[in-house]
Scaffold this motif. Structure first.
Motif, PDB file in Angstrom:
ATOM      1  N   ILE A  39      -6.943  -0.104   5.985  1.00 13.50           N
ATOM      2  CA  ILE A  39      -5.654  -0.111   5.281  1.00 13.50           C
ATOM      3  C   ILE A  39      -4.521  -0.525   6.236  1.00 13.50           C
ATOM      4  N   PHE A  97      -3.477   5.858   0.394  1.00 11.48           N
ATOM      5  CA  PHE A  97      -4.078   4.524   0.272  1.00 11.48           C
ATOM      6  C   PHE A  97      -5.599   4.603   0.161  1.00 11.48           C
ATOM      7  N   GLU A 144      -1.584  -2.313   4.562  1.00 11.15           N
ATOM      8  CA  GLU A 144      -0.756  -1.404   3.777  1.00 11.15           C
ATOM      9  C   GLU A 144       0.151  -0.550   4.680  1.00 11.15           C
ATOM     10  N   ILE A 175      -3.963  -2.591  -3.583  1.00 10.17           N
ATOM     11  CA  ILE A 175      -3.009  -1.507  -3.758  1.00 10.17           C
ATOM     12  C   ILE A 175      -1.823  -1.988  -4.592  1.00 10.17           C
ATOM     13  N   ARG A 192       1.885   2.257  -3.388  1.00  9.78           N
ATOM     14  CA  ARG A 192       2.705   2.040  -2.187  1.00  9.78           C
ATOM     15  C   ARG A 192       3.913   2.979  -2.208  1.00  9.78           C
TER      16      ARG A 192
END
Length: 321
Positions: free
Chosen positions: A8, A51, A11, A63, A68
């Protein structure tokens, strides 16, 4: 920890950019205080869990905006709680840098914390998901209750392990548990999975707090990002201390500490607690919570994201082994 978050990484990088945008205000001093906070860094553990849970429960692994935003809200709430926590505990250093009230003033720190709580609430409301609002908003009241419980039980030798665990849930585990549940709800209305992931976060959070309390006694400032023995000096009796009672040497030590007499904390760490078995018992309790947390993941299908949640859980204990 870095390896766990590689899945992730994109992200989390975007999270860092968005956090500084989300906490912008019309007042320069609040902007400076907020920037000071987020520039101090941090593990971003809570948004990372959001996440990973989202990806572990979604068929489509990308995502979406609302996940988020939930991750960002989670980190803002966590940061706000630290600002207030540092004021109450009179902590001068956090994550290796001066705390907000040390760099500015207590009133500014309190207002900065309130501002962050307010911002998080506004963004939470704009998710337009009443169930998630209910789950996450309860966390803010939990923080306040946990802080009050801690404040009225300083140097309380009759404090039970159960009371310590309740306080630890309110101050630490509640946010992790609620974030996990909120992430699942945003993915699908599967309350069986949502409740299991809530418990995953709850027991992970409790284990995390116990380990953090152990490190406060046996680690060093460079590792934990704050002065060693901070909790103990403030009269916060944690699991390794409570498990060591009613050792008479520890009782005498705590009495002198309450009177603010100068005492060698290293003597307490290496001698009294180890002899009483407090640290070993605290490690055992954290291990039980990790085991329970892992069982809660059985509701998920196998995936690299589920495996990361498992690895994250197991990594908590590696800090003290």
């Amino acid at each position: 920890m870095i390896e766990i978050f590689q899945l992730i990484e994109q992200e989390l990088n975007l999270l860092e950019i968005n956090l500084k945008k989300l906490v912008k205000s019309k007042h320069a001093i609040l902007d400076v205080a907020a920037e000071h906070l987020f520039n101090a860094g941090g593990k971003r553990l809570r948004p990372a869990i959001v996440f990973l849970v989202a990806k572990a429960t979604k068929k489509e692994k990308s995502i979406k905006f609302f996940h988020r935003r939930l991750a960002e809200i989670t980190e803002i709430i966590h940061t706000a709680s630290l600002v207030h926590d540092d004021v109450v505990d009179e902590c001068s250093v956090r994550r290796g840098v001066k705390t907000v009230h040390t760099s500015f003033s207590v009133p500014i720190a309190l207002l900065a914390g309130d501002f962050l709580f307010g911002q998080s609430s506004w963004y939470l409301a704009n998710l337009n998901n009443l169930e998630v609002v209910k789950v996450i908003s309860k966390v803010i009241t939990d923080f306040a209750e946990g802080e009050i419980r801690q404040g009225i039980s300083k140097f309380n030798l009759s404090l039970s392990i159960d009371e310590y665990i309740e306080k630890s849930f309110l101050k630490t585990a509640s946010l992790i548990a609620s974030s996990c549940k909120g992430s699942v709800i945003l993915t699908e209305n599967n309350y069986y999975i949502a409740n299991n992931l809530y418990n995953y976060g709850k027991y992970l959070g409790l284990a995390f707090q116990i380990v953090d309390d152990i490190l406060d006694l046996i680690s060093n400032a460079d590792v934990i990002g704050k002065p060693i023995g901070s909790d103990l000096k403030n009269g916060n009796l944690t699991a390794p201390i409570l498990f060591s009672l009613p050792n008479i040497n520890l009782v005498n030590f705590l009495y002198k500490l309450k009177k603010k007499e100068v005492i060698n904390l290293n003597y307490l760490n290496l001698k009294i607690i180890n002899q009483a078995g407090g640290i070993e018992k605290a490690v055992d309790l954290a291990s039980e919570y990790i085991y329970t947390s892992l069982k809660c993941l059985n509701c998920l299908q196998d995936s690299e994201y589920k495996r990361s949640l498992i690895t994250l859980c197991n990594s908590v204990l590696t800090k003290i082994r």
